[in-house]
Enzyme design. Sequence first.
Site, PDB file in Angstrom:
ATOM      1  CB  SER A  50      22.051 -69.522  -8.180  1.00 43.10           C
ATOM      2  OG  SER A  50      22.222 -69.723  -9.557  1.00 43.10           O
ATOM      3  CG  HIS A  78      16.679 -67.452 -14.506  1.00 42.00           C
ATOM      4  ND1 HIS A  78      17.225 -66.992 -13.341  1.00 42.00           N
ATOM      5  CD2 HIS A  78      16.383 -66.371 -15.259  1.00 42.00           C
ATOM      6  CE1 HIS A  78      17.265 -65.665 -13.387  1.00 42.00           C
ATOM      7  NE2 HIS A  78      16.763 -65.257 -14.544  1.00 42.00           N
ATOM      8  CG  ASP A 107      18.952 -69.501 -11.020  1.00 43.69           C
ATOM      9  OD1 ASP A 107      17.990 -69.013 -11.651  1.00 43.69           O
ATOM     10  OD2 ASP A 107      20.112 -69.483 -11.443  1.00 43.69           O
TER      11      ASP A 107
HETATM   12 CO1  B1M Z   1      16.543 -63.158 -15.221  1.00 46.31          CO
HETATM   13  N1  B1M Z   1      18.458 -62.772 -15.392  1.00 46.31           N
HETATM   14  N2  B1M Z   1      16.571 -62.478 -13.392  1.00 46.31           N
HETATM   15  N3  B1M Z   1      14.672 -63.591 -15.228  1.00 46.31           N
HETATM   16  N4  B1M Z   1      16.728 -63.533 -17.050  1.00 46.31           N
HETATM   17  C1  B1M Z   1      19.135 -63.232 -16.599  1.00 46.31           C
HETATM   18  C2  B1M Z   1      19.725 -64.626 -16.408  1.00 46.31           C
HETATM   19  C3  B1M Z   1      20.252 -62.120 -16.811  1.00 46.31           C
HETATM   20  C4  B1M Z   1      21.486 -62.593 -17.582  1.00 46.31           C
HETATM   21  C5  B1M Z   1      19.586 -60.880 -17.465  1.00 46.31           C
HETATM   22  C6  B1M Z   1      20.541 -59.747 -17.727  1.00 46.31           C
HETATM   23  O1  B1M Z   1      20.890 -59.031 -16.834  1.00 46.31           O
HETATM   24  N5  B1M Z   1      20.979 -59.620 -18.963  1.00 46.31           N
HETATM   25  C7  B1M Z   1      20.550 -61.718 -15.305  1.00 46.31           C
HETATM   26  C8  B1M Z   1      21.655 -62.524 -14.611  1.00 46.31           C
HETATM   27  C9  B1M Z   1      22.913 -61.731 -14.438  1.00 46.31           C
HETATM   28  C10 B1M Z   1      23.964 -62.555 -13.772  1.00 46.31           C
HETATM   29  O2  B1M Z   1      23.802 -63.139 -12.752  1.00 46.31           O
HETATM   30  N6  B1M Z   1      25.118 -62.569 -14.394  1.00 46.31           N
HETATM   31  C11 B1M Z   1      19.189 -61.947 -14.667  1.00 46.31           C
HETATM   32  C12 B1M Z   1      18.783 -61.361 -13.443  1.00 46.31           C
HETATM   33  C13 B1M Z   1      19.735 -60.356 -12.848  1.00 46.31           C
HETATM   34  C14 B1M Z   1      17.559 -61.676 -12.827  1.00 46.31           C
HETATM   35  C15 B1M Z   1      17.022 -61.154 -11.481  1.00 46.31           C
HETATM   36  C16 B1M Z   1      18.061 -61.062 -10.348  1.00 46.31           C
HETATM   37  C17 B1M Z   1      16.367 -59.800 -11.772  1.00 46.31           C
HETATM   38  C18 B1M Z   1      15.855 -59.041 -10.579  1.00 46.31           C
HETATM   39  O3  B1M Z   1      15.022 -59.530  -9.858  1.00 46.31           O
HETATM   40  N7  B1M Z   1      16.408 -57.877 -10.399  1.00 46.31           N
HETATM   41  C19 B1M Z   1      15.906 -62.172 -11.154  1.00 46.31           C
HETATM   42  C20 B1M Z   1      16.465 -63.375 -10.366  1.00 46.31           C
HETATM   43  C21 B1M Z   1      15.401 -64.242  -9.801  1.00 46.31           C
HETATM   44  C22 B1M Z   1      15.996 -65.515  -9.253  1.00 46.31           C
HETATM   45  O4  B1M Z   1      16.301 -66.418 -10.010  1.00 46.31           O
HETATM   46  N8  B1M Z   1      16.176 -65.580  -7.941  1.00 46.31           N
HETATM   47  C23 B1M Z   1      15.520 -62.622 -12.524  1.00 46.31           C
HETATM   48  C24 B1M Z   1      14.242 -63.084 -12.857  1.00 46.31           C
HETATM   49  C25 B1M Z   1      13.850 -63.501 -14.114  1.00 46.31           C
HETATM   50  C26 B1M Z   1      12.416 -63.873 -14.477  1.00 46.31           C
HETATM   51  C27 B1M Z   1      11.695 -64.633 -13.347  1.00 46.31           C
HETATM   52  C28 B1M Z   1      11.661 -62.592 -14.789  1.00 46.31           C
HETATM   53  C29 B1M Z   1      12.630 -64.682 -15.807  1.00 46.31           C
HETATM   54  C30 B1M Z   1      12.764 -66.218 -15.596  1.00 46.31           C
HETATM   55  C31 B1M Z   1      11.476 -66.957 -15.889  1.00 46.31           C
HETATM   56  C32 B1M Z   1      11.696 -68.437 -15.989  1.00 46.31           C
HETATM   57  O5  B1M Z   1      12.771 -68.940 -16.251  1.00 46.31           O
HETATM   58  N9  B1M Z   1      10.620 -69.162 -15.751  1.00 46.31           N
HETATM   59  C33 B1M Z   1      13.997 -64.163 -16.257  1.00 46.31           C
HETATM   60  C34 B1M Z   1      14.500 -64.342 -17.586  1.00 46.31           C
HETATM   61  C35 B1M Z   1      13.548 -64.915 -18.611  1.00 46.31           C
HETATM   62  C36 B1M Z   1      15.835 -63.989 -17.945  1.00 46.31           C
HETATM   63  C37 B1M Z   1      16.497 -63.970 -19.337  1.00 46.31           C
HETATM   64  C38 B1M Z   1      15.974 -62.721 -20.044  1.00 46.31           C
HETATM   65  C39 B1M Z   1      16.283 -65.159 -20.247  1.00 46.31           C
HETATM   66  C40 B1M Z   1      16.674 -66.518 -19.644  1.00 46.31           C
HETATM   67  C41 B1M Z   1      16.174 -67.589 -20.584  1.00 46.31           C
HETATM   68  O6  B1M Z   1      15.142 -68.190 -20.351  1.00 46.31           O
HETATM   69  N10 B1M Z   1      16.883 -67.768 -21.719  1.00 46.31           N
HETATM   70  C42 B1M Z   1      18.038 -63.890 -18.948  1.00 46.31           C
HETATM   71  C43 B1M Z   1      18.890 -63.160 -19.985  1.00 46.31           C
HETATM   72  C44 B1M Z   1      19.709 -64.112 -20.828  1.00 46.31           C
HETATM   73  O7  B1M Z   1      19.946 -65.254 -20.490  1.00 46.31           O
HETATM   74  N11 B1M Z   1      20.229 -63.613 -21.917  1.00 46.31           N
HETATM   75  C45 B1M Z   1      17.984 -63.398 -17.553  1.00 46.31           C
HETATM   76  C46 B1M Z   1      16.476 -68.688 -22.788  1.00 46.31           C
HETATM   77  C47 B1M Z   1      17.006 -70.091 -22.487  1.00 46.31           C
HETATM   78  C48 B1M Z   1      16.617 -71.026 -23.616  1.00 46.31           C
HETATM   79  O8  B1M Z   1      18.407 -70.008 -22.432  1.00 46.31           O
HETATM   80  O9  B1M Z   1      18.429 -70.340 -19.921  1.00 46.31           O
HETATM   81  O10 B1M Z   1      20.569 -69.782 -21.173  1.00 46.31           O
HETATM   82  P1  B1M Z   1      19.264 -70.461 -21.137  1.00 46.31           P
HETATM   83  O11 B1M Z   1      19.471 -72.021 -21.378  1.00 46.31           O
HETATM   84  C49 B1M Z   1      20.273 -72.544 -22.414  1.00 46.31           C
HETATM   85  C50 B1M Z   1      21.761 -72.716 -22.020  1.00 46.31           C
HETATM   86  O12 B1M Z   1      22.188 -71.843 -21.006  1.00 46.31           O
HETATM   87  C51 B1M Z   1      21.875 -74.161 -21.667  1.00 46.31           C
HETATM   88  O13 B1M Z   1      20.940 -74.790 -22.534  1.00 46.31           O
HETATM   89  C52 B1M Z   1      19.773 -73.959 -22.634  1.00 46.31           C
HETATM   90  C53 B1M Z   1      19.122 -74.205 -23.966  1.00 46.31           C
HETATM   91  O14 B1M Z   1      19.999 -73.951 -25.031  1.00 46.31           O
HETATM   92  N12 B1M Z   1      21.612 -74.638 -20.312  1.00 46.31           N
HETATM   93  C54 B1M Z   1      22.178 -75.792 -19.881  1.00 46.31           C
HETATM   94  C55 B1M Z   1      20.791 -74.170 -19.350  1.00 46.31           C
HETATM   95  N13 B1M Z   1      20.814 -74.982 -18.304  1.00 46.31           N
HETATM   96  C56 B1M Z   1      21.641 -75.995 -18.601  1.00 46.31           C
HETATM   97  C57 B1M Z   1      22.005 -77.128 -17.875  1.00 46.31           C
HETATM   98  C58 B1M Z   1      22.905 -78.020 -18.457  1.00 46.31           C
HETATM   99  C59 B1M Z   1      23.418 -77.795 -19.715  1.00 46.31           C
HETATM  100  C60 B1M Z   1      23.068 -76.692 -20.455  1.00 46.31           C
HETATM  101  O15 B1M Z   1      23.300 -79.134 -17.835  1.00 46.31           O
HETATM  102  C61 B1M Z   1      22.663 -79.531 -16.661  1.00 46.31           C
END
Ligand code: B1M
Length: 210
Positions: free
Chosen positions: A150, A99, A97
């Site tokens: 993941s 992200h 992963d």
């Molecule tokens: Co991707 N991605 N991505 N992505 N990406 C998601 C996660 C996705 C939901 C998008 C979608 O389809 N709507 C989807 C996952 C679907 C699923 O599995 N159910 C997805 C996908 C499919 C993919 C790829 C497979 C795409 C592809 O290649 N075809 C690929 C996978 C690569 C890999 O990881 N092997 C991929 C790639 C990427 C980028 C590299 C382009 C980029 C990541 C860049 C980076 O992180 N440096 C990216 C991004 C940016 C996203 C979205 C748009 C945004 C994620 C983010 O940063 N959110 C995401 C869509 C979405 O989440 N709505 C998506 C903002 C962040 C502040 O929120 O990360 O949720 P979040 O964190 C929150 C909470 O979750 C929590 O607190 C945080 C702050 O409030 N939290 C925790 C997080 N970790 C925690 C740990 C804790 C507690 C709380 O305790 C330990």
Amino acid sequence: MDEQTIKEALISGQTEQLCDSVKDSLKGGETPKAVLDVMIEGMQVVGDRFQKKEIFIPEVLLSARAMTAATDILKPLLVESGMEPLGKVVIGTVLGDLHDIGKNIVGMMLEGNGFEVVNLGRDVAPERFVESVKDTGAKVVGLSSLITTSMPQMKRTIELLEADGLKDSTFVMVGGAPVTQEFADSIGADGYADDATGAVRKVKEMLGIG
Ligand code: B1M
């Protein structure tokens, strides 16, 4: 704070414009946490558009790059605390992963609340989490996962901690968009939080800090 400008700059991946707007908001007296919350909302829009196939990976990468640059501006302001560490937390995004934005925000908020954070980065193998617990003596391990594929690595990490006899002395917290309390319970995690504020609350609760 001009929320609309911040969101638009983030959504369109304009790093310079986003950083300027963030700095202006801070100069205008906005709190770093309030600015961060607006950026998180903007990132949600990016995710929704990506899911609807209105935008694609290159655009998401630009937004992610802009978000990382802007959170770098906020980090020193969020983490300045100057007190004795309340405890040590190892944190990372699990194997497979890439992200790391949310995980880094969780790390920053923990630091800002007085914890020492060992951030292992992303794509972290279960073995590395275990090694780091041994090396640092951390009592809490935070595992982040953003993609369903993941999530099994969280279970593997807990199993490895158990196999090494470390599970009883280490609290495991899991989080990330697809992770739920039910999933956390099913893999034997000690805690779950759905955002960074909740993560700080949960770590304090696990360590018995009031
Ligand atoms: Co991707 N991605 N991505 N992505 N990406 C998601 C996660 C996705 C939901 C998008 C979608 O389809 N709507 C989807 C996952 C679907 C699923 O599995 N159910 C997805 C996908 C499919 C993919 C790829 C497979 C795409 C592809 O290649 N075809 C690929 C996978 C690569 C890999 O990881 N092997 C991929 C790639 C990427 C980028 C590299 C382009 C980029 C990541 C860049 C980076 O992180 N440096 C990216 C991004 C940016 C996203 C979205 C748009 C945004 C994620 C983010 O940063 N959110 C995401 C869509 C979405 O989440 N709505 C998506 C903002 C962040 C502040 O929120 O990360 O949720 P979040 O964190 C929150 C909470 O979750 C929590 O607190 C945080 C702050 O409030 N939290 C925790 C997080 N970790 C925690 C740990 C804790 C507690 C709380 O305790 C330990």
